[in-house]
Scaffold this motif. Structure first.
Motif, PDB file in Angstrom:
ATOM      1  N   ASP A 103      31.305  33.732   1.187  1.00  0.00           N
ATOM      2  CA  ASP A 103      31.237  35.164   0.849  1.00  0.00           C
ATOM      3  C   ASP A 103      32.559  35.852   1.169  1.00  0.00           C
ATOM      4  OD1 ASP A 103      28.566  34.841   0.063  1.00  0.00           O
ATOM      5  OD2 ASP A 103      27.838  35.247   2.098  1.00  0.00           O
ATOM      6  N   HIS A 104      33.649  35.197   0.774  1.00  0.00           N
ATOM      7  CA  HIS A 104      35.010  35.739   0.940  1.00  0.00           C
ATOM      8  C   HIS A 104      35.381  35.947   2.408  1.00  0.00           C
ATOM      9  CE1 HIS A 104      34.859  36.413  -3.377  1.00  0.00           C
ATOM     10  NE2 HIS A 104      33.756  37.148  -3.220  1.00  0.00           N
ATOM     11  N   ARG A 105      34.733  35.223   3.289  1.00  0.00           N
ATOM     12  CA  ARG A 105      35.015  35.350   4.720  1.00  0.00           C
ATOM     13  C   ARG A 105      35.232  33.962   5.321  1.00  0.00           C
ATOM     14  NH1 ARG A 105      34.384  39.653   7.923  1.00  0.00           N
ATOM     15  NH2 ARG A 105      34.389  39.325  10.184  1.00  0.00           N
ATOM     16  N   GLN A 106      36.304  33.822   6.104  1.00  0.00           N
ATOM     17  CA  GLN A 106      36.575  32.562   6.782  1.00  0.00           C
ATOM     18  C   GLN A 106      35.622  32.393   7.963  1.00  0.00           C
ATOM     19  OE1 GLN A 106      40.487  30.188   8.433  1.00  0.00           O
ATOM     20  NE2 GLN A 106      40.387  32.354   8.907  1.00  0.00           N
TER      21      GLN A 106
ATOM     22  N   THR B  32      33.217  38.253  26.462  1.00  0.00           N
ATOM     23  CA  THR B  32      33.116  38.562  25.035  1.00  0.00           C
ATOM     24  C   THR B  32      31.946  39.497  24.753  1.00  0.00           C
ATOM     25  OG1 THR B  32      34.015  36.361  24.549  1.00  0.00           O
ATOM     26  CG2 THR B  32      32.962  37.529  22.735  1.00  0.00           C
ATOM     27  N   TRP B  33      30.902  39.415  25.566  1.00  0.00           N
ATOM     28  CA  TRP B  33      29.743  40.288  25.374  1.00  0.00           C
ATOM     29  C   TRP B  33      30.089  41.752  25.601  1.00  0.00           C
ATOM     30  CZ3 TRP B  33      26.072  37.874  22.965  1.00  0.00           C
ATOM     31  CH2 TRP B  33      25.793  36.526  23.227  1.00  0.00           C
ATOM     32  N   THR B  34      31.114  42.026  26.401  1.00  0.00           N
ATOM     33  CA  THR B  34      31.408  43.418  26.770  1.00  0.00           C
ATOM     34  C   THR B  34      32.700  43.958  26.167  1.00  0.00           C
ATOM     35  OG1 THR B  34      32.547  42.715  28.806  1.00  0.00           O
ATOM     36  CG2 THR B  34      30.187  43.163  28.955  1.00  0.00           C
ATOM     37  N   ARG B  35      33.598  43.084  25.709  1.00  0.00           N
ATOM     38  CA  ARG B  35      34.840  43.586  25.129  1.00  0.00           C
ATOM     39  C   ARG B  35      35.350  42.603  24.081  1.00  0.00           C
ATOM     40  NH1 ARG B  35      39.395  42.290  29.871  1.00  0.00           N
ATOM     41  NH2 ARG B  35      39.537  40.064  29.397  1.00  0.00           N
ATOM     42  N   PRO B  36      36.109  43.081  23.087  1.00  0.00           N
ATOM     43  CA  PRO B  36      36.689  42.176  22.088  1.00  0.00           C
ATOM     44  C   PRO B  36      37.754  41.280  22.726  1.00  0.00           C
ATOM     45  CG  PRO B  36      36.764  44.479  21.370  1.00  0.00           C
ATOM     46  CD  PRO B  36      36.419  44.491  22.818  1.00  0.00           C
ATOM     47  N   ASN B  37      37.946  40.123  22.127  1.00  0.00           N
ATOM     48  CA  ASN B  37      38.965  39.194  22.613  1.00  0.00           C
ATOM     49  C   ASN B  37      40.298  39.410  21.910  1.00  0.00           C
ATOM     50  OD1 ASN B  37      37.559  37.517  24.559  1.00  0.00           O
ATOM     51  ND2 ASN B  37      36.358  36.735  22.840  1.00  0.00           N
ATOM     52  N   ILE B  38      41.374  39.076  22.611  1.00  0.00           N
ATOM     53  CA  ILE B  38      42.703  39.005  22.019  1.00  0.00           C
ATOM     54  C   ILE B  38      42.930  37.543  21.640  1.00  0.00           C
ATOM     55  CG2 ILE B  38      45.173  39.350  22.391  1.00  0.00           C
ATOM     56  CD1 ILE B  38      44.430  41.403  24.554  1.00  0.00           C
ATOM     57  N   VAL B  39      43.115  37.268  20.343  1.00  0.00           N
ATOM     58  CA  VAL B  39      43.091  35.898  19.847  1.00  0.00           C
ATOM     59  C   VAL B  39      44.294  35.645  18.943  1.00  0.00           C
ATOM     60  CG1 VAL B  39      41.627  34.134  18.805  1.00  0.00           C
ATOM     61  CG2 VAL B  39      40.582  36.171  19.774  1.00  0.00           C
ATOM     62  N   ALA B  40      44.813  34.429  18.999  1.00  0.00           N
ATOM     63  CA  ALA B  40      45.889  34.002  18.104  1.00  0.00           C
ATOM     64  C   ALA B  40      45.655  32.562  17.686  1.00  0.00           C
ATOM     65  CB  ALA B  40      47.251  34.141  18.787  1.00  0.00           C
ATOM     66  N   ALA B  41      46.223  32.194  16.540  1.00  0.00           N
ATOM     67  CA  ALA B  41      46.069  30.841  15.999  1.00  0.00           C
ATOM     68  C   ALA B  41      47.407  30.109  16.033  1.00  0.00           C
ATOM     69  CB  ALA B  41      45.537  30.900  14.569  1.00  0.00           C
TER      70      ALA B  41
ATOM     71  N   GLN C 155      50.380  33.602   8.556  1.00  0.00           N
ATOM     72  CA  GLN C 155      50.272  33.838   7.128  1.00  0.00           C
ATOM     73  C   GLN C 155      48.818  33.777   6.669  1.00  0.00           C
ATOM     74  OE1 GLN C 155      53.094  34.760   5.604  1.00  0.00           O
ATOM     75  NE2 GLN C 155      54.144  34.441   7.555  1.00  0.00           N
ATOM     76  N   THR C 156      48.582  34.269   5.461  1.00  0.00           N
ATOM     77  CA  THR C 156      47.279  34.219   4.797  1.00  0.00           C
ATOM     78  C   THR C 156      46.191  34.814   5.699  1.00  0.00           C
ATOM     79  OG1 THR C 156      48.041  32.090   3.905  1.00  0.00           O
ATOM     80  CG2 THR C 156      45.808  32.783   3.342  1.00  0.00           C
ATOM     81  N   ILE C 157      46.325  36.092   5.998  1.00  0.00           N
ATOM     82  CA  ILE C 157      45.349  36.794   6.826  1.00  0.00           C
ATOM     83  C   ILE C 157      44.096  37.077   6.003  1.00  0.00           C
ATOM     84  CG2 ILE C 157      44.926  38.822   8.260  1.00  0.00           C
ATOM     85  CD1 ILE C 157      47.083  36.945   9.327  1.00  0.00           C
ATOM     86  N   THR C 158      42.953  36.806   6.572  1.00  0.00           N
ATOM     87  CA  THR C 158      41.696  36.977   5.853  1.00  0.00           C
ATOM     88  C   THR C 158      40.582  37.401   6.809  1.00  0.00           C
ATOM     89  OG1 THR C 158      40.160  35.869   4.333  1.00  0.00           O
ATOM     90  CG2 THR C 158      41.030  34.548   6.150  1.00  0.00           C
ATOM     91  N   PRO C 159      39.555  38.108   6.338  1.00  0.00           N
ATOM     92  CA  PRO C 159      38.414  38.431   7.207  1.00  0.00           C
ATOM     93  C   PRO C 159      37.801  37.150   7.769  1.00  0.00           C
ATOM     94  CG  PRO C 159      38.316  39.717   5.191  1.00  0.00           C
ATOM     95  CD  PRO C 159      39.421  38.714   4.999  1.00  0.00           C
ATOM     96  N   THR C 160      37.521  37.160   9.074  1.00  0.00           N
ATOM     97  CA  THR C 160      37.165  35.918   9.774  1.00  0.00           C
ATOM     98  C   THR C 160      36.111  36.162  10.837  1.00  0.00           C
ATOM     99  OG1 THR C 160      39.370  34.964   9.423  1.00  0.00           O
ATOM    100  CG2 THR C 160      38.085  34.068  11.255  1.00  0.00           C
TER     101      THR C 160
ATOM    102  N   GLY D 156      37.108  39.725  12.699  1.00  0.00           N
ATOM    103  CA  GLY D 156      38.213  40.566  12.274  1.00  0.00           C
ATOM    104  C   GLY D 156      39.139  39.795  11.355  1.00  0.00           C
ATOM    105  N   ASN D 157      40.255  40.383  11.043  1.00  0.00           N
ATOM    106  CA  ASN D 157      41.245  39.692  10.225  1.00  0.00           C
ATOM    107  C   ASN D 157      41.969  38.640  11.052  1.00  0.00           C
ATOM    108  OD1 ASN D 157      40.696  41.193   7.884  1.00  0.00           O
ATOM    109  ND2 ASN D 157      42.019  42.865   8.571  1.00  0.00           N
ATOM    110  N   PHE D 158      42.243  37.481  10.411  1.00  0.00           N
ATOM    111  CA  PHE D 158      42.785  36.347  11.161  1.00  0.00           C
ATOM    112  C   PHE D 158      43.464  35.392  10.181  1.00  0.00           C
ATOM    113  CE2 PHE D 158      42.377  32.634  14.078  1.00  0.00           C
ATOM    114  CZ  PHE D 158      42.816  33.259  15.244  1.00  0.00           C
ATOM    115  N   PRO D 159      44.480  34.650  10.656  1.00  0.00           N
ATOM    116  CA  PRO D 159      45.121  33.673   9.761  1.00  0.00           C
ATOM    117  C   PRO D 159      44.158  32.558   9.356  1.00  0.00           C
ATOM    118  CG  PRO D 159      46.466  34.108  11.704  1.00  0.00           C
ATOM    119  CD  PRO D 159      45.133  34.720  11.962  1.00  0.00           C
TER     120      PRO D 159
END
Length: 274
Positions: A180-183, A197-206, A216-221, A237-240
């Motif tokens: 459905d257009h989502r990674q 994670t239950w209480t706050r969003p994570n800071i994430v990188a690939a 590159q190639t950022i997509t809803p994930t 969120g958006n993610f490579p």
């Protein structure tokens, strides 16, 4: 046990005072004692209430039993994003210290103002405010402390502020696809290993397997953990775009994660010190 040791103890409530008095009826005191305050500027169930006179009554009782009071402790909470809470609470604490100095001649050796300073992690899900630099907290704290009639040894407890930034959590992609257009990414860990994670969003990188960051190639994930739970979601969120064996790295993981990880499906992750 600790009352027989040369350590500093802050009594939290009347029951602890009673237990201390019972112990001292049989054994000599070797510890240094103080009390924890409960101030109206911040709601907490810990400590002797300053507003209704509990704190002063506790001081008077200890002095009546010939127990010196050498320290005051204040701990407002954790991850407090409003520096003015410290200014209000410490102002009340300073006034109390001046009061017991005038009324009882108490000169404290120690003043422990606790922690609660937020880390550089993202704001909790329920908060819509802005974070403040640590300097703004310290400026307000020391502005109030300058009003003391003497200078006790000051203790601060910036545990989360220091430790959270010091740790990262490294996981590996075991599956990814587009629906459905989502990674949709599944990693070799679980939300139970990052319970904040239950209480706050994570800071994430690939990253690629050879640690080249993927941008590159950022997509809803959506990033899922590998447990049997549908709610095992670590990021949305958006993610490579990623592939199996790529690395997903979570930042600001040093506080209240590994020590709160249950052995549910996965064991606690290994820790490496660099």
């Amino acid at each position: 046990f600790l009352l027989s040791r040369p350590t500093l103890i802050h009594l939290d409530n009347q029951t602890e005072i009673n237990q201390t008095l019972t112990y001292l009826s049989k054994q000599p005191l070797k510890a240094t004692l103080g009390i924890r305050l409960n101030v109206p500027a911040y709601h907490s169930h810990f400590g002797f209430n300053l507003e209704n006179g509990q704190a002063k009554s506790a001081i008077a009782l200890l002095l009546d039993k010939n127990i010196p009071v050498s320290s005051i402790h204040l701990h407002l909470g954790t991850n407090l994003y409003d520096p003015t809470l410290y200014a209000k609470s410490i102002s009340l604490t300073v006034n109390f210290i001046k009061e017991i100095y005038t009324d009882y001649g108490i000169i404290l050796k120690y003043l422990d103002l606790g922690g609660g300073f937020p880390s550089h992690g993202l704001l909790p899900h329920h908060l819509h405010t802005q974070s403040h630099p640590i300097e703004s907290y310290l400026k307000l704290i020391f502005s109030e402390l300058q009003k003391l009639p003497y200078t006790p040894t000051l203790t601060l407890e910036p545990g989360r502020y220091l430790v959270d930034d010091a740790a990262i959590f490294v996981s590996k992609v075991i599956h990814s696809n587009i629906k459905d257009h989502r990674q949709q990414i599944i990693i070799d860990s679980t939300i139970n290993q990052l319970p904040l994670t239950w209480t706050r969003p994570n800071i994430v990188a690939a990253f690629s397997p050879n640690l080249i960051q993927l941008k590159q190639t950022i997509t809803p994930t959506t990033i899922y953990g590998a447990s049997c739970q549908e709610i095992d979601i670590l990021y949305q969120g958006n993610f490579p775009k990623v592939s199996p064996n790529d690395l997903i790295i979570f930042y600001c993981c040093g506080a209240y994660n590994q020590n709160m990880t249950p052995d549910f499906i996965f064991k606690r992750p290994k820790t490496y010190f660099l």
